[in-house]
Design a protein around this motif. Structure first.
Motif, PDB file in Angstrom:
ATOM      1  N   VAL A   1       0.838  -1.195   0.000  1.00 35.04           N
ATOM      2  CA  VAL A   1       0.000   0.000   0.000  1.00 35.04           C
ATOM      3  C   VAL A   1       0.875   1.248   0.000  1.00 35.04           C
ATOM      4  O   VAL A   1       0.610   2.210  -0.715  1.00 35.04           O
ATOM      5  CB  VAL A   1      -0.955  -0.008   1.221  1.00 35.04           C
ATOM      6  CG1 VAL A   1      -1.632   1.347   1.390  1.00 35.04           C
ATOM      7  CG2 VAL A   1      -1.995  -1.113   1.063  1.00 35.04           C
TER       8      VAL A   1
ATOM      9  N   TYR B   1       2.518   1.448  -3.514  1.00 38.27           N
ATOM     10  CA  TYR B   1       1.602   1.654  -4.632  1.00 38.27           C
ATOM     11  C   TYR B   1       0.737   2.892  -4.432  1.00 38.27           C
ATOM     12  O   TYR B   1       0.421   3.609  -5.380  1.00 38.27           O
ATOM     13  CB  TYR B   1       0.736   0.402  -4.807  1.00 38.27           C
ATOM     14  CG  TYR B   1      -0.328   0.532  -5.863  1.00 38.27           C
ATOM     15  CD1 TYR B   1       0.012   0.686  -7.213  1.00 38.27           C
ATOM     16  CD2 TYR B   1      -1.679   0.506  -5.528  1.00 38.27           C
ATOM     17  CE1 TYR B   1      -0.965   0.803  -8.183  1.00 38.27           C
ATOM     18  CE2 TYR B   1      -2.659   0.625  -6.501  1.00 38.27           C
ATOM     19  CZ  TYR B   1      -2.294   0.773  -7.822  1.00 38.27           C
ATOM     20  OH  TYR B   1      -3.260   0.897  -8.782  1.00 38.27           O
TER      21      TYR B   1
ATOM     22  N   SER C   1      -2.334   2.676  -2.877  1.00 35.99           N
ATOM     23  CA  SER C   1      -3.713   2.259  -2.658  1.00 35.99           C
ATOM     24  C   SER C   1      -3.725   0.750  -2.460  1.00 35.99           C
ATOM     25  O   SER C   1      -2.679   0.107  -2.555  1.00 35.99           O
ATOM     26  CB  SER C   1      -4.586   2.656  -3.839  1.00 35.99           C
ATOM     27  OG  SER C   1      -5.944   2.427  -3.533  1.00 35.99           O
TER      28      SER C   1
ATOM     29  N   HIS D   1      -7.531  -1.987  -6.014  1.00 37.64           N
ATOM     30  CA  HIS D   1      -7.417  -0.824  -6.902  1.00 37.64           C
ATOM     31  C   HIS D   1      -6.553  -1.172  -8.111  1.00 37.64           C
ATOM     32  O   HIS D   1      -6.919  -0.914  -9.267  1.00 37.64           O
ATOM     33  CB  HIS D   1      -6.811   0.321  -6.086  1.00 37.64           C
ATOM     34  CG  HIS D   1      -6.706   1.624  -6.811  1.00 37.64           C
ATOM     35  ND1 HIS D   1      -5.657   1.914  -7.660  1.00 37.64           N
ATOM     36  CD2 HIS D   1      -7.516   2.715  -6.822  1.00 37.64           C
ATOM     37  CE1 HIS D   1      -5.820   3.141  -8.140  1.00 37.64           C
ATOM     38  NE2 HIS D   1      -6.938   3.644  -7.653  1.00 37.64           N
ATOM     39  N   LEU D   2      -5.416  -1.812  -7.819  1.00 38.40           N
ATOM     40  CA  LEU D   2      -4.480  -2.168  -8.890  1.00 38.40           C
ATOM     41  C   LEU D   2      -5.111  -3.200  -9.830  1.00 38.40           C
ATOM     42  O   LEU D   2      -5.024  -3.083 -11.058  1.00 38.40           O
ATOM     43  CB  LEU D   2      -3.187  -2.710  -8.285  1.00 38.40           C
ATOM     44  CG  LEU D   2      -2.112  -3.119  -9.294  1.00 38.40           C
ATOM     45  CD1 LEU D   2      -1.647  -1.916 -10.108  1.00 38.40           C
ATOM     46  CD2 LEU D   2      -0.921  -3.770  -8.605  1.00 38.40           C
TER      47      LEU D   2
ATOM     48  N   LEU E   1      -7.732  -1.687 -12.093  1.00 37.00           N
ATOM     49  CA  LEU E   1      -7.140  -0.836 -13.126  1.00 37.00           C
ATOM     50  C   LEU E   1      -6.444  -1.665 -14.201  1.00 37.00           C
ATOM     51  O   LEU E   1      -6.553  -1.366 -15.391  1.00 37.00           O
ATOM     52  CB  LEU E   1      -6.167   0.164 -12.490  1.00 37.00           C
ATOM     53  CG  LEU E   1      -6.871   1.444 -12.046  1.00 37.00           C
ATOM     54  CD1 LEU E   1      -6.020   2.233 -11.075  1.00 37.00           C
ATOM     55  CD2 LEU E   1      -7.232   2.315 -13.245  1.00 37.00           C
TER      56      LEU E   1
ATOM     57  N   SER F   1       1.371   9.068  -6.502  1.00 38.03           N
ATOM     58  CA  SER F   1       1.802   7.689  -6.268  1.00 38.03           C
ATOM     59  C   SER F   1       1.550   6.907  -7.545  1.00 38.03           C
ATOM     60  O   SER F   1       0.980   7.426  -8.504  1.00 38.03           O
ATOM     61  CB  SER F   1       0.998   7.075  -5.119  1.00 38.03           C
ATOM     62  OG  SER F   1      -0.362   7.003  -5.494  1.00 38.03           O
TER      63      SER F   1
ATOM     64  N   ALA G   1      -0.510   4.444  -7.842  1.00 37.79           N
ATOM     65  CA  ALA G   1      -1.965   4.304  -7.949  1.00 37.79           C
ATOM     66  C   ALA G   1      -2.587   5.556  -8.554  1.00 37.79           C
ATOM     67  O   ALA G   1      -3.427   5.485  -9.444  1.00 37.79           O
ATOM     68  CB  ALA G   1      -2.559   4.044  -6.566  1.00 37.79           C
ATOM     69  N   HIS G   2      -2.132   6.698  -8.065  1.00 35.40           N
ATOM     70  CA  HIS G   2      -2.679   7.968  -8.523  1.00 35.40           C
ATOM     71  C   HIS G   2      -2.395   8.180 -10.001  1.00 35.40           C
ATOM     72  O   HIS G   2      -3.261   8.631 -10.761  1.00 35.40           O
ATOM     73  CB  HIS G   2      -2.074   9.089  -7.661  1.00 35.40           C
ATOM     74  CG  HIS G   2      -2.675  10.430  -7.910  1.00 35.40           C
ATOM     75  ND1 HIS G   2      -1.912  11.539  -8.175  1.00 35.40           N
ATOM     76  CD2 HIS G   2      -3.962  10.832  -7.967  1.00 35.40           C
ATOM     77  CE1 HIS G   2      -2.707  12.572  -8.369  1.00 35.40           C
ATOM     78  NE2 HIS G   2      -3.955  12.171  -8.240  1.00 35.40           N
TER      79      HIS G   2
ATOM     80  N   GLU H   1      -4.581   5.948 -12.076  1.00 31.85           N
ATOM     81  CA  GLU H   1      -5.954   6.439 -12.053  1.00 31.85           C
ATOM     82  C   GLU H   1      -6.117   7.638 -12.981  1.00 31.85           C
ATOM     83  O   GLU H   1      -7.133   7.771 -13.667  1.00 31.85           O
ATOM     84  CB  GLU H   1      -6.310   6.811 -10.617  1.00 31.85           C
ATOM     85  CG  GLU H   1      -7.776   6.616 -10.302  1.00 31.85           C
ATOM     86  CD  GLU H   1      -8.080   6.924  -8.849  1.00 31.85           C
ATOM     87  OE1 GLU H   1      -7.392   6.371  -7.968  1.00 31.85           O
ATOM     88  OE2 GLU H   1      -8.997   7.724  -8.605  1.00 31.85           O
TER      89      GLU H   1
END
Lengths: 168, 478
Positions: A5, A8, A10, A14-15, A18, B174, B176-177, B180
């Motif tokens: 977490v 990454y 999140s 989430h990964l 995506l 990040s 993730a960001h 996204e």
């Protein structure tokens, strides 16, 4: 998990979501870009840029300009006033919206249209102007009614309320 | 981060095996090396974190990146969520009707029917397109196009409401960001791409790069992939935001009582809001009025009757001319190169199947048993006609004439010069529907040249372009 977490940014779900989405995006993009890839890419990314960096700033600027002009004008008057920015905003928005959606017909840009359909495209500009006229006229009438109420002694429209247009 | 940086792990293990002959001092040295590496790694990590913190503390560049730049007092999660909710209903409906519209072409029946032959698994859902109810395609495509047009103001409002997010600082926080945000580019680029290609296509303004079918179909998949992620990631936030204020209260709140929403972690709510000039009720009303106005000036071209005239700005808002043939034309004869000479007395219909082809004149066709059907013409562009009263020969009868009453398909060829949609393959269920005709007459008169004289196909629930005009050859196949 905590390490992931932190690295990454999140959770793993989430990964995964995506990656699944990007797999589908990739599958469709390969096909979308199979013919004229550069033009299509320009249209795809350009669509976002055109809206976010051109259309939106332009209408926001127009709105801000109208606001500042109106604020200035109402400062100069000592009569009680009614905020009227929305009487300009609403018909302008509606008229602009019609133009945004139907501009190829209104501006007669759709070259194949008359030949394909057997119909003339000469009516659209006039109709759009007529609708625009009606919208602004209706807005003016609504504004006149409100003005009358305010300026009538003991008028039922409450004292000019908040909003920059009404600052005394 | 216990165990931390990669270098401290495997490297010493490998080293120990190589250096084992050096005896007892090896483990000690190993420990020293491991310690040094771990210290270096920790220092490196600390440096990285410090750099990240330093970057994070950089003041945003001036302009839209500054929190004080966006000043609308009504922007906030609640307003965004109201627009989002409308799109959450509308967009899946658009996507579904779009997928069905593609299936209506029967693309898996023949490459001739398929505008996107490289679709691969994206055609996973295809099925035999039915002929019941006969108005199915008319309804689906009318909804698809009209809804698309009507959602334009909602989409614009939604994008306006989240514009500060485009300029959020830092742009990338990040992994993730960043992923996204890449997905958001596909979302915003994709949705505008779909709306723009659709809206230009219905006005025959073909400026987009390549075939509309390719762009709109694959573009839809690119968009929907990002849309699903967006819904997954934001649904909770949307429902919380919608519960944070009551719609009925908002609709009763006047300008004097219009206050910004409480600050939100997404930074939609203005840090330094300007005095309100419009209530939330006003904003919703203005967007709703835009949708309503677009509905009024568009829907009539799909509903027909006296409402056609109310579609003031839609492409098919008037009837061409007057008389029995005065209904909407997709492409005129002149446009596609059909001349009276091509369809004069020398015109023949060829019916191929089992045995020698039957060659028939129009008089011979008219002498055969005639059947009637009341069916609309419905176009992928969303417009349609009311039911027209067609008469002619049943495709089922022509299949029997060709010696193939159980034909699985028929290749229909037009006499028009080669081009898209001059040939089509119809499926067995379409041949055998008693309302599926090779029409010779419409509304009590001979077909006009623009409507396909001497003979045209009309099949219930079939997309308009697959109701081939100026037919000259039918080839029934097992």
């Amino acid at each position: 998990m905590a390490r992931f977490v932190r690295w990454y940014g999140s959770g793993p779900l989430h990964l995964l979501v995506l990656i699944a989405s990007f797999a589908l995006t990739g599958y469709a993009l390969v096909r979308l870009f199979a013919v004229q890839p550069w033009q299509v890419a320009i249209w795809l990314v350009g669509a976002a840029i055109l809206h976010d960096l051109i259309l939106l700033p332009l209408y926001s600027l127009a709105d801000l300009s109208a606001l500042s002009v109106l604020r200035h004008r109402s400062d100069a008057s000592d009569r009680p006033t009614v905020p009227w920015i929305n009487h300009l905003r609403v018909p302008a928005f509606l008229s602009g919206l019609l133009l945004l959606v139907w501009f190829p017909l209104i501006l007669r840009l759709a070259v194949p249209y008359p030949g394909d359909t057997g119909l003339s495209d000469s009516i659209y500009l006039g109709r759009w102007l007529a609708i625009t006229g009606v919208l602004f006229a209706a807005s003016a009438v609504a504004f006149a009614v409100r003005l009358r109420r305010v300026h009538r002694p003991g008028g039922d429209e409450s004292r000019p309320s908040a909003g920059p247009g009404t600052a005394p | 981060m216990a165990g931390g940086g990669r270098p401290s792990g495997p490297a010493p293990t490998g080293g120990s095996r190589r250096r084992s002959p050096e005896g007892a001092s090896a483990p000690k040295r190993l420990k020293r090396v491991a310690g040094a590496v771990a210290t270096a790694a920790a220092a490196g990590r600390a440096r990285t974190r410090a750099t990240a913190r330093a970057i994070g503390q950089l003041p945003p560049p001036p302009g839209p990146f500054r929190p004080g730049f966006w000043r609308s007092p009504i922007r906030g999660p609640w307003l965004t969520s109201v627009f989002g909710l409308v799109l959450l209903v509308g967009i899946p409906l658009l996507f579904l009707t779009g997928l069905l519209s593609y299936a209506a072409y029967n693309p898996d029946l023949s490459p001739l029917n398929d505008e996107t032959p490289d679709k691969g698994i994206l055609g996973f859902y295809l099925f035999s397109w039915p002929t019941h109810p006969y108005w199915l395609y008319r309804l689906l495509q009318g909804v698809h196009v009209t809804l698309g047009v009507v959602l334009v103001p909602v989409l614009l409002a939604k994008l306006w409401s989240v514009i500060p997010k485009l300029f959020e600082w830092l742009p990338v926080r990040s992994v993730a960001h960043s992923l996204e945000r890449l997905s958001l580019l596909m979302l915003v680029g994709g949705v505008i791409f779909e709306f723009v290609t659709g809206i230009l296509n219905i006005q025959l303004y073909y400026v987009f790069p390549g075939s509309f079918y390719r762009l709109h179909f694959y573009g839809a998949w690119v968009f929907i992939a990002a849309f699903v992620v967006h819904v997954c990631l934001r649904l909770g936030r949307m429902t919380r935001a919608l519960r944070s204020r009551s719609l009925s209260t908002e609709l009763r709140t006047d300008l004097a009582h219009t206050a910004p929403e409480p600050p939100d972690p997404d930074g939609l709510v203005a840090a330094a809001p300007a005095p309100p000039t419009m209530t939330r009720r006003g904003a919703l009303g203005m967007v709703g009025a835009g949708s309503l106005l677009l509905l009024v000036v568009t829907a009539g071209q799909s509903i027909g009757g006296w409402l056609r005239g109310t579609a003031l700005l839609a492409p098919h808002n008037r009837d061409p001319g007057s008389g029995p043939n005065a209904f909407q034309i997709n492409k005129t004869a002149a446009k596609v190169g059909i001349t009276p000479a091509l369809v004069g007395p020398s015109w023949r219909l060829e019916v191929h199947g089992r045995g020698a082809p039957r060659i028939l004149t129009r008089e011979q066709l008219l002498a055969m048993p005639q059947h009637a059907a009341a069916l609309p013409i419905a176009c992928v562009e969303g417009w349609s006609t009311e039911d027209q009263h067609w008469s002619g020969l049943r495709l089922a009868d022509l299949a029997a004439l060709a010696g193939m009453p159980d034909a699985a398909s028929v290749l229909v060829q037009s006499i028009q010069p080669p081009g898209p949609f001059t040939r089509v393959v119809l499926r067995g269920n379409q041949i055998r529907d008693p309302r599926a005709l090779l029409a010779l007459r419409v509304n009590g008169a001979a077909l006009s040249l623009d409507h396909g004289y001497p003979a045209r196909i009309i099949v219930p629930a079939n997309p308009g372009v697959n109701n081939t005009k100026w037919v000259h050859r039918l080839t029934f196949r097992a």
